[in-house]
Design a protein around this motif. Structure first.
Motif: not given
Lengths: 113, 113
Positions: A10-16, A61-67, A76-82
């Motif tokens: 589980t993970l709780v993250q703020p926007v951005g 297409p989305q706000n996410l990327s994978a490596s 799975l990554s994101s620079k700024k979460l929405l």
């Protein structure tokens, strides 16, 4: 036997804020790797898949990327979460050849606040 | 455009009776079909699969039927048990692909004691 590990649960993250979810597979070589997302009350949507190191295909297409830095590691990554990135994220693997089932990790519940 | 459809979001069955879960698909390139079972906050667990060269596959209490002309498959569980209560996902993939699965939206099965 093969196992798949996915964390955190589980993970709780703020926007951005940034995101990094990791998945590793043991007991097999050159697996196909996948990231899926299940939004609340909906089915499983394929986000990314990889047939080899450094090979990433994006389905939406989305706000996410994978490596895939290593054969059995998928990130799975994101620079700024929405806010809309909230959901249940699942990593999966399947054998590289032939018709075969995919095996899933336990999933990560991501809540963006 | 949903290529795999599960039109019944929920199904309730009495313990000991047969559960029949249905799935329709539109993509004629799909040649391998799978059923997964999912509990809340967990990854899907593979149940049973069927290749398009067959019309039936049986594994214990679970049987999958495939009707290629109708682009329809179904999962029969008999006898149903309370532990079978979960969300069931139908999935499909095409040969020649990276085995990425296209999922239906799921059916919540409740087996009543």
């Amino acid at each position: 036997s093969q196992t798949i590990h996915q964390w955190p649960a589980t993970l709780v993250q703020p926007v951005g804020s940034p995101l990094s979810l990791e998945c590793t597979v043991e007991g097999t070589s050159n697996p196909n790797l996948y990231w899926y997302r299940q939004a609340a009350g909906r089915g499983l949507q394929l986000l990314f898949y990889s047939v080899g190191i450094g090979q990433i295909s994006s389905e939406v297409p989305q706000n996410l990327s994978a490596s895939r830095p290593q054969d059995r590691q998928f990130i799975l990554s994101s620079k700024k979460l929405l806010l809309s990135d909230s959901g249940f994220y699942l990593c999966a693997w399947s054998a590289g050849t032939g018709p075969t089932e995919a095996f899933f990790g336990q999933g990560t519940r991501l809540t963006v606040v | 455009d949903q290529q795999v459809k599960q039109n019944s979001p929920s199904l309730s069955v009495q313990e000991g009776r047969i559960s029949i879960l249905n799935c329709d698909y539109t993509n004629s390139m799909f040649d391998y079909f799978l059923w997964y079972k999912k509990y809340p906050a967990e990854g899907p667990t593979f149940l049973i699969s069927i290749s398009s060269i067959k019309d039936k596959n049986e594994d214990g209490r679970f049987t999958v039927f495939l009707n290629k002309s109708a682009k329809h498959l179904s999962l029969h569980i008999v006898p149903s048990q309370p532990g079978d209560s979960a969300v069931y996902f139908c999935a499909a993939c095409a040969s020649g692909s990276a085995r990425q699965l296209t999922f239906g939206s799921g059916t919540q099965l409740t087996v009543l004691p």
